[in-house]
Design an enzyme around this catalytic site. Structure first.
Site, PDB file in Angstrom:
ATOM      1  CB  CYS A 172      -0.809  -0.111   1.081  1.00  0.00           C
ATOM      2  SG  CYS A 172      -1.538  -1.721   1.560  1.00  0.00           S
TER       3      CYS A 172
ATOM      4  NE  ARG B  94       4.161   1.580  -1.844  1.00  0.00           N
ATOM      5  CZ  ARG B  94       5.357   0.947  -1.402  1.00  0.00           C
ATOM      6  NH1 ARG B  94       6.552   1.519  -2.199  1.00  0.00           N
ATOM      7  NH2 ARG B  94       5.564   0.189  -0.753  1.00  0.00           N
TER       8      ARG B  94
ATOM      9  CD1 TRP C 200      -2.643  -5.029  -4.202  1.00  0.00           C
ATOM     10  CD2 TRP C 200      -2.120  -6.182  -2.522  1.00  0.00           C
ATOM     11  NE1 TRP C 200      -2.494  -6.259  -4.586  1.00  0.00           N
ATOM     12  CE2 TRP C 200      -2.138  -6.934  -3.709  1.00  0.00           C
ATOM     13  CE3 TRP C 200      -1.695  -6.901  -1.248  1.00  0.00           C
ATOM     14  CZ2 TRP C 200      -1.743  -8.386  -3.616  1.00  0.00           C
ATOM     15  CZ3 TRP C 200      -1.501  -8.243  -1.057  1.00  0.00           C
ATOM     16  CH2 TRP C 200      -1.514  -8.831  -2.203  1.00  0.00           C
TER      17      TRP C 200
ATOM     18  CG  ASN D  98       1.748   0.669   3.721  1.00  0.00           C
ATOM     19  OD1 ASN D  98       0.368   0.884   3.664  1.00  0.00           O
ATOM     20  ND2 ASN D  98       2.335   1.354   3.151  1.00  0.00           N
ATOM     21  N   GLY D  99       1.361  -3.201   5.840  1.00  0.00           N
ATOM     22  CA  GLY D  99       1.808  -4.542   6.451  1.00  0.00           C
ATOM     23  C   GLY D  99       0.786  -5.409   7.215  1.00  0.00           C
TER      24      GLY D  99
ATOM     25  CD  GLU E 256      10.003 -10.566 -17.294  1.00  0.00           C
ATOM     26  OE1 GLU E 256       9.986 -11.194 -16.461  1.00  0.00           O
ATOM     27  OE2 GLU E 256       9.669  -9.458 -17.324  1.00  0.00           O
TER      28      GLU E 256
ATOM     29  CE  LYS F  16       6.629  -7.692 -17.318  1.00  0.00           C
ATOM     30  NZ  LYS F  16       7.829  -8.238 -16.604  1.00  0.00           N
TER      31      LYS F  16
ATOM     32  CD  GLU G 193       3.388  -8.289 -14.705  1.00  0.00           C
ATOM     33  OE1 GLU G 193       3.447  -8.288 -13.452  1.00  0.00           O
ATOM     34  OE2 GLU G 193       4.739  -8.198 -15.063  1.00  0.00           O
TER      35      GLU G 193
ATOM     36  CG  HIS H 268      10.040 -34.586 -21.652  1.00  0.00           C
ATOM     37  ND1 HIS H 268      10.621 -35.711 -21.684  1.00  0.00           N
ATOM     38  CD2 HIS H 268      11.109 -33.925 -21.885  1.00  0.00           C
ATOM     39  CE1 HIS H 268      11.806 -35.870 -21.937  1.00  0.00           C
ATOM     40  NE2 HIS H 268      12.021 -34.690 -22.344  1.00  0.00           N
TER      41      HIS H 268
ATOM     42  CE  LYS I  32       7.626  -1.505 -10.169  1.00  0.00           C
ATOM     43  NZ  LYS I  32       7.908  -2.179 -11.287  1.00  0.00           N
TER      44      LYS I  32
HETATM   45  C1  AGP Z   1       6.755  -8.044 -12.652  1.00  0.00           C
HETATM   46  O1  AGP Z   1       6.444  -7.294 -13.599  1.00  0.00           O
HETATM   47  C2  AGP Z   1       6.451  -7.956 -11.381  1.00  0.00           C
HETATM   48  N1  AGP Z   1       6.305  -6.478 -11.166  1.00  0.00           N
HETATM   49  C3  AGP Z   1       6.816  -8.815 -10.312  1.00  0.00           C
HETATM   50  O2  AGP Z   1       7.069  -9.996 -10.706  1.00  0.00           O
HETATM   51  C4  AGP Z   1       8.367  -8.297  -9.574  1.00  0.00           C
HETATM   52  O3  AGP Z   1       9.066  -8.424 -10.560  1.00  0.00           O
HETATM   53  C5  AGP Z   1       8.595  -9.130  -8.262  1.00  0.00           C
HETATM   54  O4  AGP Z   1       7.383  -8.739  -7.348  1.00  0.00           O
HETATM   55  C6  AGP Z   1       9.827  -8.609  -7.758  1.00  0.00           C
HETATM   56  O5  AGP Z   1       9.718  -7.178  -7.361  1.00  0.00           O
HETATM   57  P1  AGP Z   1      11.057  -6.684  -6.887  1.00  0.00           P
HETATM   58  O6  AGP Z   1      12.006  -6.625  -8.061  1.00  0.00           O
HETATM   59  O7  AGP Z   1      10.630  -5.521  -6.408  1.00  0.00           O
HETATM   60  O8  AGP Z   1      11.575  -7.555  -5.838  1.00  0.00           O
END
Ligand code: AGP
Length: 616
Positions: free
Chosen positions: A2, A27, A73, A99-100, A483, A487, A490, A506, A611
């Site tokens: 958050c 966030r 969040w 937050n937490g 990756e 992308k 998500e 396999h 994020k």
């Molecule tokens: C990927 O697009 C995401 N944002 C997510 O997988 C991200 O890479 C992951 O949460 C790790 O974040 P960080 O690099 O800030 O540790």
């Protein structure tokens, strides 16, 4: 996950908070709230984005110079107005933003209910407001300290009270909290991005610290001790430019950040290459270079996109050095009974430097005696501060939830680390120089790819209606496949799977038909012949292929049905095998972006995501 922004000073606080919320929205964005205290407390909360909160406030005049705001969040309690922060005590005199996660909130809540407190939300956070209320006897800082002593879990916490119009209290444990130092005013936030418009002088709160902010003064101390002291020596200068945290004409932060990648690579190696010596110099690792040289084992720990960078780091470290390298998901690392001997190095990779799983894994490794290093983008973040040494990405703020430029920067820096360690071992001067020459070409090669973005848009239009995608690669292109798939899923919510191409036979090959396009990453490298065989196997089963191939690869064109529009090839410039991911991932980022955009998705704020993942 958050976002927190707050202010104590003499300015009209409402615009500061709303602007800060917009900068923090990446966030978390399932609800938002604001409280400003003047003669009365003015509290507004709304489900959804900050724009909904603005509508909720409407024409109500918000008055005052003490306030704080939050984007949420959800962890405990669904996104709803009562669950949105700020939360109040029973009488609406004090407000908290948290937050937490409070792990023992059920027990605390029951005790407080038994004592007659009234709860209005399903959140764990609200117990903090009532605990502070319980201990408050006129000294707010002391009440906060006593309340937090009862709490198990993590917090980035902010508290304001009607009786203290010139005071805000903040505290942290495992969740970032930053003070912004102004003249006659102070700010606090979970994230530098919310502060840089107002001040570049910041203080990062350390673990288990709290601070009391007034317009002209701030004091900091440990949560365990009652003494708080002024400590201007803790102030550091942040070099982020406010324009770096704005879209600057791009339709989304993700697209802007994709186009910033040539610069991100340049910034990753700027001042770090020694061409004449065919090596790299990473100042952040100077203090541990002897231990690094003596190391026999490196364990890379990270999550999500940073994990994919780690997988690439393993290939390149193994290629250029004699080290034995492992990569693990931070969330799984702690379950392993690893035997650390002297000479084990743990490298935590994290854009935010705040990812709870990675931070916990780094701490765990340190307690077991490993040398813990960080590869982090956000300066002053928890992982950066808690590791013994490390390297910063200098990629600038990454706002889009989908990581792009941080990935490319991480892979570049992992190559620099490998080059530096390799040259201290057996890597020849000639090979070192060749790597530097190839590295220096990367920014302009990425620019070449970006100049063909329309070609990816054309391909995206053809495939945007498909529901399932397979991403295939071998060796260096395998993490790129993972990756690319991450992308797409998500930000577009389409099903995408990244697979090692050699594993297809396999099992997954059973899925292949015309409805499942395969995105094949097939640069001309050591695994090229086997990858071409995999593509032929796909074609033999009527699968459609989008190939990412090296410029001039006509052989592949002759295998694919490009002319009748069944298949597609997108060419990338030639580079060394170890650097090919830095080029091949770019068209995949663009493909994900355009497919999501064509499907009307909220690209910078994909559903259910945040994020910075600061819960485990
Ligand atoms: C990927 O697009 C995401 N944002 C997510 O997988 C991200 O890479 C992951 O949460 C790790 O974040 P960080 O690099 O800030 O540790």
């Amino acid at each position: 996950m958050c976002g927190i922004i707050g202010y104590v000073g003499s300015q009209d606080v409402a615009p500061i908070l709303i602007d800060g919320l917009k900068r923090l929205e990446y966030r978390g964005y399932d609800s938002a709230g604001i409280v400003i205290i003047d003669k009365e407390a003015q509290l507004f909360r709304a489900v959804g984005k900050v724009s909904n909160l603005e509508k909720r406030i409407g024409s109500h005049p918000l008055v005052g110079s003490l306030g704080m705001a939050h984007t949420r969040w959800a962890t405990h309690g669904k996104p709803s107005e009562p669950n949105a922060h700020p939360h109040a005590d029973c009488h609406g005199r004090l407000f908290i933003i948290h937050n937490g996660i409070i792990e023992n909130f059920q027990t605390l809540k029951q005790d407080l209910l038994d004592e007659g407190h009234t709860f209005r939300s399903e959140t764990d956070s609200e117990v903090i407001a009532h605990l502070i209320e319980k201990y408050y006897d006129g000294n707010l800082a002391e009440a906060v300290r006593r309340a937090l002593a009862r709490v198990d879990g993590t917090f980035g916490l902010a508290v304001i009270h009607k009786d203290h119009l010139d005071q805000a209290i903040v505290a942290r444990r495992s969740s970032p909290l930053i003070l912004g130092i102004g003249d006659g005013e102070h700010f606090f936030a979970s994230d530098v991005a919310a502060l840089v418009k107002h001040t570049k002088r910041v203080v990062y709160l350390d673990e288990n610290e709290m601070a009391v902010l007034t317009p002209h003064h701030f004091t900091i101390g440990s949560l365990d001790k009652p003494d708080l002291v002024h400590s201007s020596s803790r102030t550091v200068h942040v070099d982020w430019d406010i324009t770096a945290a704005e879209k600057q004409g791009y339709s989304h932060f993700m697209l802007k950040e994709i186009f910033e990648q040539p610069e991100a690579v340049r910034n990753a190696f700027r001042g770090r290459l020694l061409p004449a010596k065919g090596t790299a110099k990473l100042g952040g690792l100077d203090s541990v270079i002897d231990r690094l040289q003596a190391a026999h084992r490196i364990i890379i720990i990270s999550c999500g996109t940073s994990y994919h960078a780690g997988l690439l780091g393993r290939y390149v470290l193994e290629e250029l050095t004699d080290l034995s390298v492992e990569v693990d998901l931070a969330s799984e690392f702690r379950y392993r009974k690893l035997n650390f001997r002297y000479g084990t190095v743990v490298l935590g990779i994290s854009q935010s430097g705040e990812t709870a799983d990675t931070l916990a894994a780094v701490r765990e490794a340190q307690t077991r005696g490993a040398l813990a290093l960080g590869l982090v983008n956000v300066v002053g973040s928890s992982i950066a501060r808690e590791t013994s040494a490390g390297v910063y990405n200098h990629a600038g703020p990454e706002i889009s939830v989908a990581s792009t430029k941080s990935f490319i920067s991480q892979v570049t820096i992992l190559t620099l680390i490998s080059l530096m360690l390799g040259r201290l071992q057996k890597l020849s001067l000639r090979d070192g120089k060749a790597i530097i020459t190839a590295l220096e070409k990367l920014p302009s090669q990425i620019e070449t790819i970006l100049s063909n973005a329309d070609e990816i848009l054309r391909i995206a239009k053809k495939f945007a209606d498909y529901k399932n995608f397979l991403y295939l690669g071998r060796k260096y292109s395998y993490p790129v496949a993972l990756e690319g798939a991450l992308k797409l899923k998500e930000i577009s919510y389409l099903h995408a799977e990244g697979y090692a191409a050699g594993e297809m036979k396999h099992g997954p090959i059973a899925l292949i038909d015309r409805q499942l396009p395969s995105i094949c990453i097939v640069p001309r490298d050591s695994s090229y012949p086997k990858m071409v065989s995999n593509i032929q196997e796909t074609k033999a089963r009527d699968g459609r292929v989008i190939a990412i191939a090296t410029q001039g690869d006509d052989k592949l064109r002759s295998i694919l049905r490009v002319e009748d529009g069944t298949d597609e090839i997108f060419y990338i410039p030639e580079t060394l095998e170890i650097l090919s991911p830095i080029l091949s991932v770019v068209p995949l980022q663009l493909l994900a972006y355009y497919v999501a955009d064509l499907n009307g998705c909220d690209i910078d704020k994909p559903r259910n995501l945040a994020k910075s993942v600061t819960v485990e």
